[in-house]
Each structure stands twice: as structure tokens, then as C-alpha cells.
Design a protein around this motif. Sequence first.
Motif, short mmCIF file in Angstrom:
data_model
loop_
_atom_site.label_atom_id
_atom_site.label_comp_id
_atom_site.label_asym_id
_atom_site.label_seq_id
_atom_site.Cartn_x
_atom_site.Cartn_y
_atom_site.Cartn_z
N HIS A 26 -51.00 -6.59 22.88
CA HIS A 26 -49.91 -7.38 22.29
C HIS A 26 -48.79 -7.62 23.30
O HIS A 26 -47.61 -7.39 23.02
CB HIS A 26 -49.37 -6.71 21.03
N HIS A 27 -49.21 -8.05 24.50
CA HIS A 27 -48.31 -8.42 25.61
C HIS A 27 -47.47 -7.25 26.12
O HIS A 27 -46.40 -7.45 26.69
CB HIS A 27 -47.41 -9.60 25.22
N GLU A 28 -47.96 -6.06 25.94
CA GLU A 28 -47.31 -4.87 26.49
C GLU A 28 -47.66 -4.80 27.98
O GLU A 28 -48.84 -4.83 28.34
CB GLU A 28 -47.79 -3.61 25.78
N GLN A 29 -46.67 -4.71 28.85
CA GLN A 29 -46.91 -4.70 30.29
C GLN A 29 -46.75 -3.32 30.93
O GLN A 29 -46.92 -3.18 32.13
CB GLN A 29 -45.94 -5.68 30.98
N ASP A 30 -46.45 -2.31 30.14
CA ASP A 30 -46.27 -0.96 30.67
C ASP A 30 -47.63 -0.30 30.83
O ASP A 30 -48.37 -0.10 29.87
CB ASP A 30 -45.38 -0.14 29.73
N ILE A 31 -47.99 0.04 32.06
CA ILE A 31 -49.30 0.61 32.36
C ILE A 31 -49.51 1.98 31.70
O ILE A 31 -50.64 2.38 31.43
CB ILE A 31 -49.54 0.70 33.88
N TRP A 32 -48.43 2.69 31.43
CA TRP A 32 -48.54 4.02 30.82
C TRP A 32 -48.99 3.94 29.36
O TRP A 32 -49.44 4.94 28.81
CB TRP A 32 -47.22 4.77 30.94
N ASN A 33 -48.88 2.79 28.76
CA ASN A 33 -49.34 2.61 27.38
C ASN A 33 -50.75 2.03 27.29
O ASN A 33 -51.21 1.70 26.21
CB ASN A 33 -48.37 1.70 26.62
N MET A 34 -51.43 1.87 28.41
CA MET A 34 -52.73 1.20 28.43
C MET A 34 -53.89 2.18 28.59
O MET A 34 -54.94 1.82 29.11
CB MET A 34 -52.78 0.17 29.55
N GLY A 35 -53.78 3.38 28.18
CA GLY A 35 -54.86 4.34 28.33
C GLY A 35 -55.89 4.26 27.22
O GLY A 35 -55.65 3.71 26.15
N ALA A 36 -57.07 4.78 27.49
CA ALA A 36 -58.17 4.90 26.52
C ALA A 36 -58.59 3.55 25.94
O ALA A 36 -58.88 3.43 24.76
CB ALA A 36 -57.80 5.87 25.41
N LEU A 37 -58.66 2.55 26.79
CA LEU A 37 -59.06 1.22 26.30
C LEU A 37 -60.58 1.09 26.17
O LEU A 37 -61.06 0.14 25.59
CB LEU A 37 -58.51 0.13 27.22
N ARG A 38 -61.33 2.02 26.73
CA ARG A 38 -62.79 1.94 26.63
C ARG A 38 -63.24 2.02 25.18
O ARG A 38 -64.16 1.32 24.77
CB ARG A 38 -63.44 3.05 27.44
N LYS A 39 -62.59 2.84 24.39
CA LYS A 39 -62.96 2.97 22.98
C LYS A 39 -62.38 1.84 22.14
O LYS A 39 -62.98 1.41 21.16
CB LYS A 39 -62.50 4.31 22.44
N LYS A 40 -61.21 1.35 22.52
CA LYS A 40 -60.57 0.30 21.74
C LYS A 40 -61.13 -1.09 22.05
O LYS A 40 -61.18 -1.94 21.18
CB LYS A 40 -59.06 0.29 22.02
N MET A 41 -61.53 -1.32 23.32
CA MET A 41 -62.00 -2.63 23.77
C MET A 41 -63.28 -2.46 24.59
O MET A 41 -63.28 -2.61 25.81
CB MET A 41 -60.92 -3.31 24.60
N PRO A 42 -64.41 -2.16 23.95
CA PRO A 42 -65.63 -1.86 24.71
C PRO A 42 -66.17 -3.06 25.49
O PRO A 42 -66.69 -2.90 26.60
CB PRO A 42 -66.62 -1.39 23.65
N VAL A 43 -66.07 -4.27 24.96
CA VAL A 43 -66.59 -5.45 25.67
C VAL A 43 -65.78 -5.68 26.94
O VAL A 43 -66.34 -5.95 28.01
CB VAL A 43 -66.57 -6.68 24.75
N THR A 44 -64.48 -5.55 26.83
CA THR A 44 -63.63 -5.71 28.01
C THR A 44 -63.92 -4.63 29.03
O THR A 44 -63.94 -4.90 30.24
CB THR A 44 -62.14 -5.68 27.60
N PHE A 45 -64.15 -3.42 28.58
CA PHE A 45 -64.48 -2.33 29.50
C PHE A 45 -65.74 -2.64 30.29
O PHE A 45 -65.78 -2.48 31.50
CB PHE A 45 -64.65 -1.01 28.73
N TRP A 46 -66.79 -3.09 29.60
CA TRP A 46 -68.06 -3.34 30.28
C TRP A 46 -67.98 -4.55 31.22
O TRP A 46 -68.59 -4.56 32.28
CB TRP A 46 -69.20 -3.50 29.28
N THR A 47 -67.20 -5.57 30.83
CA THR A 47 -67.04 -6.70 31.74
C THR A 47 -66.20 -6.32 32.97
O THR A 47 -66.50 -6.76 34.07
CB THR A 47 -66.41 -7.91 31.04
N PHE A 48 -65.18 -5.50 32.77
CA PHE A 48 -64.42 -4.98 33.90
C PHE A 48 -65.31 -4.16 34.83
O PHE A 48 -65.22 -4.28 36.05
CB PHE A 48 -63.27 -4.10 33.43
N LEU A 49 -66.15 -3.34 34.25
CA LEU A 49 -67.04 -2.52 35.06
C LEU A 49 -68.01 -3.39 35.86
O LEU A 49 -68.24 -3.13 37.05
CB LEU A 49 -67.81 -1.53 34.17
#
Length: 91
Positions: A26-49
Motif C-alpha cells: 500500500h505504497h509503504e516505502q520503509d524497508i523495515w516494514n517489508m519483511g516476510a513477504l514470501r508468505k504474503k506474496m508468493p507469486v512475487t517471491f518466485w518471480t523475484f527469485l
Amino acid sequence: MFHLTTHAFFKALLFLGAGSVILGMHHEQDIWNMGALRKKMPVTFWTFLAGTLALAGLWPFSGFFSKDALSARRSDSIIIFSLASAFSWRC
């Protein structure tokens, strides 16, 4: 030309993944709030990988084959250059 095309595609994949993370957060730019995205956004995780592995040049991704072709061309030119420079010295 092959390397430029593959590089453009996996860089675009990484930039699109970054946009997906920004929208998902939701347009949050603070990197400290972006942890554990693998479980929340699995498609994005696999495309990043996939983009990261292609950028690193690991087999069987496109980066491996384009960088392999570049290094083969580079080694041929290094051999030719070193032979030319070795015989160009005059005593």
C-alpha cells in the motif's frame, strides 16, 4: 544482442516485482516494514527469485547462456590481444 535482450527481460522482471511489492504494501516505502513477504506474496517471491537467479547467471536461466557466450567471446579476444601485445614489443 542476445545478452542485451535477456538482460532487459530479467531486469524488467525485477522492476515489475518491485512495483508489485510497493502496491502490495500500500505504497509503504520503509524497508523495515517489508519483511516476510514470501508468505504474503508468493507469486512475487518466485518471480523475484527467477529474476535474481537469471541476473546471477545460474544455469538453466537465460543469464547463464548469455554470459557464457560473452565470456567465450571475451576469452578469444583476450588471447588475440595478448598475442598481439606480446609480439609488438621491440627490443
